[in-house]
Write an enzyme that holds these catalytic residues in place. Structure first.
Site, PDB file in Angstrom:
ATOM      1  CE1 TYR A   6      -9.370   8.042 -15.094  1.00  0.00           C
ATOM      2  CE2 TYR A   6      -7.175   8.972 -15.342  1.00  0.00           C
ATOM      3  CZ  TYR A   6      -8.504   9.105 -14.974  1.00  0.00           C
ATOM      4  OH  TYR A   6      -8.951  10.301 -14.467  1.00  0.00           O
ATOM      5  CG  ASP A  23      -1.743   1.192   1.419  1.00  0.00           C
ATOM      6  OD1 ASP A  23      -2.624   1.174   2.302  1.00  0.00           O
ATOM      7  OD2 ASP A  23      -1.540   2.173   0.675  1.00  0.00           O
ATOM      8  CB  ILE A  24       1.552   3.820  -2.579  1.00  0.00           C
ATOM      9  CG1 ILE A  24       2.770   4.653  -2.994  1.00  0.00           C
ATOM     10  CG2 ILE A  24       0.258   4.648  -2.640  1.00  0.00           C
ATOM     11  CD1 ILE A  24       2.770   5.066  -4.453  1.00  0.00           C
ATOM     12  CG  ASN A  72      -9.995  13.343 -10.574  1.00  0.00           C
ATOM     13  OD1 ASN A  72      -9.985  14.567 -10.442  1.00  0.00           O
ATOM     14  ND2 ASN A  72     -10.514  12.532  -9.676  1.00  0.00           N
ATOM     15  CB  THR A  98      -2.515  -0.144 -14.550  1.00  0.00           C
ATOM     16  OG1 THR A  98      -2.304  -0.045 -13.140  1.00  0.00           O
ATOM     17  CG2 THR A  98      -1.275   0.258 -15.314  1.00  0.00           C
ATOM     18  N   GLY A  99      -5.597   1.137 -13.417  1.00  0.00           N
ATOM     19  CA  GLY A  99      -6.817   0.733 -12.702  1.00  0.00           C
ATOM     20  C   GLY A  99      -8.032   1.238 -13.451  1.00  0.00           C
ATOM     21  CB  VAL A 148      -3.665   4.823  -5.750  1.00  0.00           C
ATOM     22  CG1 VAL A 148      -3.552   5.757  -6.954  1.00  0.00           C
ATOM     23  CG2 VAL A 148      -2.471   4.975  -4.828  1.00  0.00           C
ATOM     24  CG  ASP A 149      -7.246  10.706  -6.280  1.00  0.00           C
ATOM     25  OD1 ASP A 149      -7.992  11.221  -7.127  1.00  0.00           O
ATOM     26  OD2 ASP A 149      -6.621  11.369  -5.424  1.00  0.00           O
TER      27      ASP A 149
HETATM   28  N1  APR Z   1      -1.277   1.524  -3.080  1.00  0.00           N
HETATM   29  C1  APR Z   1      -0.669   1.215  -4.263  1.00  0.00           C
HETATM   30  N2  APR Z   1      -1.342   1.019  -5.411  1.00  0.00           N
HETATM   31  C2  APR Z   1      -2.697   1.124  -5.354  1.00  0.00           C
HETATM   32  C3  APR Z   1      -3.409   1.445  -4.165  1.00  0.00           C
HETATM   33  C4  APR Z   1      -2.637   1.642  -2.993  1.00  0.00           C
HETATM   34  N3  APR Z   1      -3.198   1.954  -1.807  1.00  0.00           N
HETATM   35  N4  APR Z   1      -4.740   1.479  -4.459  1.00  0.00           N
HETATM   36  C5  APR Z   1      -4.862   1.174  -5.765  1.00  0.00           C
HETATM   37  N5  APR Z   1      -3.643   0.950  -6.310  1.00  0.00           N
HETATM   38  C6  APR Z   1      -3.283   0.591  -7.700  1.00  0.00           C
HETATM   39  C7  APR Z   1      -4.333  -0.081  -8.532  1.00  0.00           C
HETATM   40  O1  APR Z   1      -4.377  -1.472  -8.249  1.00  0.00           O
HETATM   41  C8  APR Z   1      -3.797   0.210  -9.929  1.00  0.00           C
HETATM   42  O2  APR Z   1      -2.786  -0.736 -10.255  1.00  0.00           O
HETATM   43  O3  APR Z   1      -3.027   1.811  -8.373  1.00  0.00           O
HETATM   44  C9  APR Z   1      -3.124   1.576  -9.778  1.00  0.00           C
HETATM   45  C10 APR Z   1      -3.884   2.724 -10.428  1.00  0.00           C
HETATM   46  O4  APR Z   1      -5.276   2.497 -10.297  1.00  0.00           O
HETATM   47  P1  APR Z   1      -6.301   3.714  -9.984  1.00  0.00           P
HETATM   48  O5  APR Z   1      -6.125   4.147  -8.588  1.00  0.00           O
HETATM   49  O6  APR Z   1      -7.659   3.238 -10.426  1.00  0.00           O
HETATM   50  O7  APR Z   1      -5.811   4.913 -10.902  1.00  0.00           O
HETATM   51  P2  APR Z   1      -5.959   5.154 -12.473  1.00  0.00           P
HETATM   52  O8  APR Z   1      -6.135   3.881 -13.254  1.00  0.00           O
HETATM   53  O9  APR Z   1      -4.814   6.037 -12.812  1.00  0.00           O
HETATM   54  O10 APR Z   1      -7.326   5.961 -12.579  1.00  0.00           O
HETATM   55  C11 APR Z   1      -7.349   7.268 -12.031  1.00  0.00           C
HETATM   56  O11 APR Z   1      -9.299   6.798 -10.737  1.00  0.00           O
HETATM   57  O12 APR Z   1      -9.351   6.973  -8.464  1.00  0.00           O
HETATM   58  C12 APR Z   1      -9.664   7.621  -9.628  1.00  0.00           C
HETATM   59  O13 APR Z   1      -9.494   9.950  -9.069  1.00  0.00           O
HETATM   60  C13 APR Z   1      -8.880   8.892  -9.782  1.00  0.00           C
HETATM   61  O14 APR Z   1     -10.180   9.576 -11.664  1.00  0.00           O
HETATM   62  C14 APR Z   1      -8.925   9.051 -11.282  1.00  0.00           C
HETATM   63  C15 APR Z   1      -8.793   7.626 -11.784  1.00  0.00           C
END
Ligand code: APR
Length: 188
Positions: free
Chosen positions: A131, A20-21, A34, A128-129, A43-44
């Site tokens: 998006y 967990d970052i 975003n 990669t989540g 992660v946001d």
């Molecule tokens: N620690 C590390 N990595 C994490 C954590 C965490 N606590 N939570 C999620 N992740 C990973 C996910 O598994 C994925 O591999 O972070 C990566 C990015 O996923 P997202 O958080 O969905 O981000 P992204 O794909 O860039 O989409 C961004 O999602 O949360 C919203 O506000 C954000 O609109 C924006 C969009």
């Protein structure tokens, strides 16, 4: 052969970890935000929850962030001293400049870290989540851009913090590819 977990590139050590970052005690963690910078899920959401309300209050003063760009705030209740917010591209099939925008996220985040003289930074797997950017392709872009941007910078440690083993495996492949193409990618 066990895939490399850490490689050296010049004076910078790049490492892969699963976790967990928001728990990492580094100079900066990078947020996959975003364009509003006002929080979200994934992660946001985790970063804002752990940092506390002062984070979004500072983000409100930043006037948003364009895809590929990066902005820095304090880390507040996080162990990390700073949060570098970047906005990754939404995957739309790969013909809309997504690769270049993702590389910009890493490059601009590392440039900002260098401007602040930071020594350690941790990235999530940006885009990669939600998006939906393909993991293997994103990991290759991340490692390549990080190596290019780290050269000659103040950064001693770049961590790729993966939320699961699947993501970590994508980075291990990218590390192995970097090693096979470069002299300085010493595994250790
Ligand atoms: N620690 C590390 N990595 C994490 C954590 C965490 N606590 N939570 C999620 N992740 C990973 C996910 O598994 C994925 O591999 O972070 C990566 C990015 O996923 P997202 O958080 O969905 O981000 P992204 O794909 O860039 O989409 C961004 O999602 O949360 C919203 O506000 C954000 O609109 C924006 C969009």
């Amino acid at each position: 052969m066990e895939e490399p977990k850490s490689i050296r590139h010049g004076d910078t050590v790049l490492s892969i970890l699963v976790g967990d970052i928001t728990t990492l005690d580094v100079d900066a963690i990078v947020n996959a935000a975003n364009s509003s910078l006002l929080g979200g899920g994934g992660v946001d959401g985790a970063i804002h929850r752990r940092a506390g309300p002062e984070l979004v209050a500072e983000c409100r003063t930043l006037n948003g962030c364009k895809a590929g760009e990066a902005k820095i705030t304090r880390g507040y209740r996080l162990p990390a001293r700073h949060v570098i917010h970047t906005v990754g591209p939404v995957w739309r099939g790969g013909e809309h400049g997504e690769d270049a925008l993702l590389a910009d996220c890493y490059r601009n985040s590392l440039e900002l870290a260098g401007e602040f003289g930071l020594a350690s930074i941790a990235f999530p797997a940006i885009s990669t989540g939600r998006y939906r950017f393909p993991q293997d392709r994103a990991a290759q872009i991340a490692v390549t851009a990080a190596c290019e941007a780290a050269t000659g910078s103040s950064l001693q440690k770049i961590l790729f913090c993966c939320f699961d083993q699947m993501a970590a495996a994508a980075y291990q492949v990218a590390f192995a590819r970097l090693q096979s193409t470069s002299r300085t990618g010493d595994e250790f």
